[in-house]
Enzyme design. Structure first.
Site, PDB file in Angstrom:
ATOM      1  CG  HIS A 150     -41.741  13.391  46.322  1.00 24.39           C
ATOM      2  ND1 HIS A 150     -41.174  14.604  46.645  1.00 24.39           N
ATOM      3  CD2 HIS A 150     -41.363  12.541  47.304  1.00 24.39           C
ATOM      4  CE1 HIS A 150     -40.483  14.482  47.762  1.00 24.39           C
ATOM      5  NE2 HIS A 150     -40.579  13.237  48.184  1.00 24.39           N
ATOM      6  CG  ASP A 189     -46.104  18.054  37.574  1.00 23.03           C
ATOM      7  OD1 ASP A 189     -45.518  17.331  38.410  1.00 23.03           O
ATOM      8  OD2 ASP A 189     -45.519  18.874  36.848  1.00 23.03           O
TER       9      ASP A 189
HETATM   10  C1  G6P Z   1     -39.922  13.223  39.934  1.00 23.21           C
HETATM   11  C2  G6P Z   1     -39.938  12.132  40.992  1.00 23.21           C
HETATM   12  C3  G6P Z   1     -38.607  12.031  41.698  1.00 23.21           C
HETATM   13  C4  G6P Z   1     -37.499  11.902  40.680  1.00 23.21           C
HETATM   14  C5  G6P Z   1     -37.540  13.070  39.689  1.00 23.21           C
HETATM   15  C6  G6P Z   1     -36.452  12.971  38.616  1.00 23.21           C
HETATM   16  O1  G6P Z   1     -39.896  14.473  40.519  1.00 23.21           O
HETATM   17  O2  G6P Z   1     -40.980  12.370  41.930  1.00 23.21           O
HETATM   18  O3  G6P Z   1     -38.593  10.905  42.555  1.00 23.21           O
HETATM   19  O4  G6P Z   1     -36.257  11.858  41.326  1.00 23.21           O
HETATM   20  O5  G6P Z   1     -38.803  13.077  39.072  1.00 23.21           O
HETATM   21  O6  G6P Z   1     -36.493  11.758  37.966  1.00 23.21           O
HETATM   22  P1  G6P Z   1     -35.248  10.746  37.957  1.00 23.21           P
HETATM   23  O7  G6P Z   1     -35.815   9.494  37.331  1.00 23.21           O
HETATM   24  O8  G6P Z   1     -34.213  11.412  37.130  1.00 23.21           O
HETATM   25  O9  G6P Z   1     -34.811  10.521  39.383  1.00 23.21           O
END
Ligand code: G6P
Length: 483
Positions: A174, A388
């Site tokens: 992602h 991003d």
């Molecule tokens: C990004 C990453 C995700 C992640 C999100 C939130 O979008 O690609 O994998 O879940 O950030 O971050 P966190 O560390 O809170 O899961």
């Protein structure tokens, strides 16, 4: 597959034909509601896109449930089998805050913050990835499809292939995949590439991410790369596995955003927001996780200078900045919070009037209804990320603007810039360029705004997250033909 291997795999298989593996399960604990086991579906496009596939296939989702040092039994929720993977408090520190978010995250985002390399973090990353792979192997039926998500789990395809050679394995990254020259810094670069190469299909947000990955695969494991295929060979040079790498830009649940944008309550709330903000002529909006990749300080600097130059006043143009709390135990995030809050305090102290505020700063996360009300209230949306993978906020803003009004200032360093070419594109490092882009957005003629928005909406409305998952999964299901 030979008979013997087939039966070996069969002995260990579970009953789900479709398994998703991600760091977090798609549910949050809901302390206010115990009617559904105390869990509720997390917001976000991924689970929306996959829920119908899950329901149709007795699907299972493997992921951490969010509480350290807690072991939970699998449970059923929302037509899915949820399989919680336990993490100790120490693993949260070493695997999640450490290797995932202080090594890989900064390394994959253009080293905006310096990545740290620690062998203890790497050891924990391997241990935890193995645990996720074991949980997926236990859930998947014979010949099932398993879809692994994101940078926290790049070794899962390899461990899973060792346990279950019968599976079809997809991986989607992602976040960006860095240029080879930056990826080269990682002491475990070869292991990461090998971890991914056991997938059948490796998906990226942008074509440039897929190209970066292919270059690193060629360079660091000597894989044979032909067009988008990577041929993995055994010791005798025989091709034993073909992995494919390609771009599948993720999107949003367009129908949900459009429905909310048309709802009476949400529209009324958007009017109320403008009133409560002192009825400025223009509302500028930023919505981000509080993360150093998002360019929040660059945006504040540009806006502060426009107020200082006298070309904008707080009565003309007020900014709302939603910065949702994120990774709060990680040092770089603590520093960023101090920096952002210091800047907001200085700008407001200098330019606020009793009636109007310069920056209404909100360190909260909000439900999607409130987000859409903010999108409707915002005349100008500011997305100024330094890097991003995609940026779904930009896409949600466009989906919400059903009357073709509003302007999107969008960083060219987001994946979304590949799809939203009619946005006002900026290089957020260029503060003068960013200032002129903001002014241009504030003063955009309704005709030009409508022309740009219409083009962007055509793209978003025809590319929702359901289409994204369909396209990834149908490519995964087709056999790779050697080129
Ligand atoms: C990004 C990453 C995700 C992640 C999100 C939130 O979008 O690609 O994998 O879940 O950030 O971050 P966190 O560390 O809170 O899961």
């Amino acid at each position: 597959m030979p008979e013997e291997e087939n039966s070996k795999a069969a002995r260990h298989h579970g009953h789900s034909d479709f398994v998703v593996v991600s760091n977090r399960l798609p549910v949050d604990r809901d302390s206010t509601d115990n009617s559904d086991g105390g869990w509720r579906r997390s917001p976000g496009g991924l689970v929306t896109a996959l829920a119908p596939v899950m329901a149709a296939h007795e699907g299972a989702w493997v992921g951490w449930h969010g509480a350290p040092d807690e072991v939970l039994e699998p449970f059923h929720h929302d037509n899915m089998d949820l399989i919680p993977v336990p993490l100790s408090a120490e693993e949260v520190e070493l695997y999640y805050e450490g290797f995932s978010n202080s090594t890989l995250w900064p390394l994959y985002h253009d080293v905006i913050a310096p990545p740290e390399f620690h062998r203890t973090w790497w050891d924990a990353y391997r241990t935890v990835n193995k645990r996720f792979a074991q949980a997926a192997a236990g859930a998947a039926a014979l010949n099932a499809t398993v879809w692994v998500q994101d940078y926290q789990l790049q070794l899962v395809p390899r461990y899973l292939r060792q346990l279950r050679p019968d599976l079809r394995i997809g991986f989607f990254n992602h976040i960006p995949f860095p240029p080879q020259e930056i990826f080269a810094q990682l002491p475990w670069r070869q292991n990461i590439i090998e971890g991914l190469l056991d997938a059948d299909l490796i998906g990226f947000q942008r074509a440039s991410d897929a190209a970066n990955f292919l270059r690193s695969a060629r360079r660091f494991v000597g894989a044979g790369v032909k067009s988008a295929q990577i041929q993995v060979k055994d010791g005798d040079g025989k091709v034993v596995h073909i992995a494919r790498a390609a771009a599948f830009p993720i999107s949003i649940d367009v129908a949900q955003i459009q429905e909310l944008a048309a709802s009476k309550d949400v529209i009324a709330r958007s009017r109320q927001i403008r009133q409560e903000l002192g009825n400025p002529k223009t509302i500028l909006l930023g919505v981000d996780r509080l993360d150093y990749t998002k360019g929040i300080t660059h945006r504040l600097k540009a806006y502060g200078e426009l107020l200082n130059d006298g070309v904008l006043t707080v009565a003309d143009a007020s900014m709302i900045q939603v910065a949702s709390p994120s990774r709060e135990n990680v040092e770089t995030y603590k520093q960023l919070r101090d920096e952002v809050e210091g800047m907001v305090g200085r700008i407001n102290g200098q330019y606020d009037t009793i009636q109007n505020t310069a920056v209404r700063y909100l360190h909260h996360s909000y439900p999607v209804e409130e987000m859409v009300a903010l999108y409707l209230a915002a005349d100008v949306m500011l997305v100024t990320a330094l890097r991003d993978g995609m940026n779904l906020v930009a896409k949600e803003y466009v989906a919400a603007r059903g009357d073709n009004t509003g302007a999107l200032v969008l960083s060219e360093f987001t994946g979304a810039a590949d799809q939203l070419k009619s946005a006002i594109l900026v290089n957020p490092h260029d503060i003068d360029g960013l200032k002129s882009a903001i002014l241009r957005a504030v003063n955009l003629s309704p005709v030009e705004a409508a022309r740009r928005m219409r083009t962007m909406r055509r793209q978003i409305l025809s590319h929702d997250v359901q289409r994204w998952s369909r396209e990834f999964l149908s490519t995964l299901e087709t056999e790779a033909v050697p080129v």
